[in-house]
Enzyme design. Sequence first.
Site: not given
Length: 767
Positions: A18, A700
Amino acid sequence: MALAHVLGFPRIGAQRELKFAQESFWKGASDEAALRETGATLRARHWKAQADAGLDFVTVGDFAWYDQLLGTLALLGAIPQRFGFDAKQLTLADYFTLARGSKQHFAMEMTKWFDTNYHYLVPEWSIETQFDGGVDWLFDEIAEAQALGHQAKVVLVGPLTLLYLGKVKSGLTHKFDLLPKVVAGYQKLLARLQAAGVHAVQIDEPILALELDSDWVQAFTLVYAELTASAPPLLLTTYFGEVQTHAALLRDLPVMGVHLDLVRGDAQLDAFIADWPQDKVLSVGVVDGRNLWRSDLDTILTKLKPLQARLGDRLWVGSSCSLLHVPVDLKNEDKLDQELKSWLSFATQKLSEIVALKAALNSDATAVFAQEIEAHFVASRAALASRRSSTRIHNPLVQKRLAAVTEAHAERTSGFTTRISKQQKKLNLPLFPTTTIGSFPQTAEIRQSRAAYKRGEIGHLDYLDQMRSEIRLVVQKQEELGLDVLVHGEPERNDMVEYFGEQLWGYAFTANGWVQSYGSRCVKPPVIYGDVYRPEAMTVGWSQFAQTLTDKPMKGMLTGPVTMLQWSFVRDDQPREATALQIALALRDEVCDLEKAGIGMIQIDEPAFREGLPLKARDWKHYLDWAVRAFKISAAGVTDETQIHTHMCYSEFNDILPWIAAMDADVITIETSRSDMELLDGFGEFAYPNDIGPGVYDIHSPRVAQVDEMERLLRKARGVIPDQRLWVNPDCGLKTRAWPETYAALENMVLAAKRLRAEVEAERKAA
Ligand code: GLN
Ligand code: ZN
């Protein structure tokens, strides 16, 4: 006759099919049809595994293209409206935009699913949120399962759990304002499921395992009374903890049955069984959905037999929770030895364990089948016996050390005030010292040489050489930047837990033990199967080499005991705290060796410290006591002059500040920039005593934070933290970033610290 089922099966596929299909779709390398095809293949394969194993139902609805909470929102039509999508026309591409964001829209927020390492997308509630129907994907899946001849049980996230986990964005005074709409939405959905010929719906309400306010508890009676009118029979599932206080409530709900997690809440059974209604199903979760050990089938069977006598076919035997949290199939582990494998059970194996239990209870098996069932029990007994006696698990070296641990091992020689003045004398750092959290950009070359070394394509000395030149580069850049405390950059580490686990006895690593963390991201947690022991130094060579390259202090870098535990599958034959203590002792040896090698500053990272908190606040103290003690034992073997740092990120700390202070690290660096330093207010109010480095920029994002922004944050920090205690650093490690932005951001950070120093200097002169 008891029935067998699972609460859900991992959706990613044994080979992470997946993940690869999602990522290829995102890159535009394949189309929606190809992705849908992969999804259908995986679902069919997983249903077949459940049916072949002999479960009475296959679970439909546990599949998600990204996340089951987002899937539920898409199904109900309750997607956040700020994206401007028409819920009924939602495409897969739109769905992924909700999850991942786009240029125009920031992504939905993501957070941890209870105390697991799975992250769900947080529903956004506003006065406009609609619940009048969305995509038909679940109905397509049901049709698929029916076409394949399966008996389907459909799983849904329950209405109260969904509402509870969402965040109020606008226009609502309370989440309950939405309740009428939520109920109407679920009524409609359940009626459609009934029309689609679904025989049972598993409705997940894990919030019942939290300490809920009474208005939430009361809502269950009201909501479920309205849901059952035209709906398939409902099995209300609880998991991740006991729900004993709700026994009376659950007994009286107008549902077909209730599921209890007996792995996490073994003792709750008595409270339920005493006057369990004649006509209600009791589903018992006896096979652990959170860990990968082979079940003790004999003990479980003994527990189930009296239940079977009372309940007959109203007893369902199942997994404690969804199997989402364990890897897919042990069959694919050819690197693990047979003995170790005989102790383990992944999702596929757990299906057979559940069926074996059911068959043994029903004792209706044909002769051939009976043999097969018996084989499971034999294997379970053998695993248990060998785990009890194996010298790989029980190590006299470790036992001896454990027996010798006293409370004194957890304490530094002197208190913080004495220590810090000795450290300052030795280190001679400026005000607002600048440093980083440990890792520097992991370039493709670094990854390649680590991989080549692992595959045996380059020799040990070549590998050392390559890593050393990387360390040289990282040290040189830090010197250029003018940072005050340097790090070696962690190029030799692929993962902060794996790196240490691979060098410790008692740890094993799987080849394919992938578990979904969020979206397409999967992790492969190590397995702690035995007593943990450090046979030799793990980081000393790297740190020592790095220290020879500079006159500045070089910070040693370790992963703390709680994080080592939290990000692994932990043995279940002793309390978690016992394993934490073993890891702490191994780390303590490393800390002392670093000190002996001339490393005067050692950081012990504990990013997972807070996520280990139990779901119920009344259990917090026990956890925090042993977690703090484990950290302190790992750190306290050094002299006063050696400075111990720790680092934490990802979470709110204000509710556990006294314990963070009790860890007694000389310096703590924490993530704060995304909350605009608000997180620090708690530290100020609590008067956190030791040194603090609040992160001044978010690592981030590739955006380079400007000097002014960092200066502003630092000024904010100065309002809360005394100057003498304040450090300057990024939010977290830099390994996911590229060099240009990293260099630029650190340059700005050093400048911000300098400006602040000048400001203080001026203030002093003026005074
Ligand atoms: N020392 C680690 C690093 O810099 C810390 C990582 C973390 O906090 N998750 O990468
Ligand atoms: Zn971090």
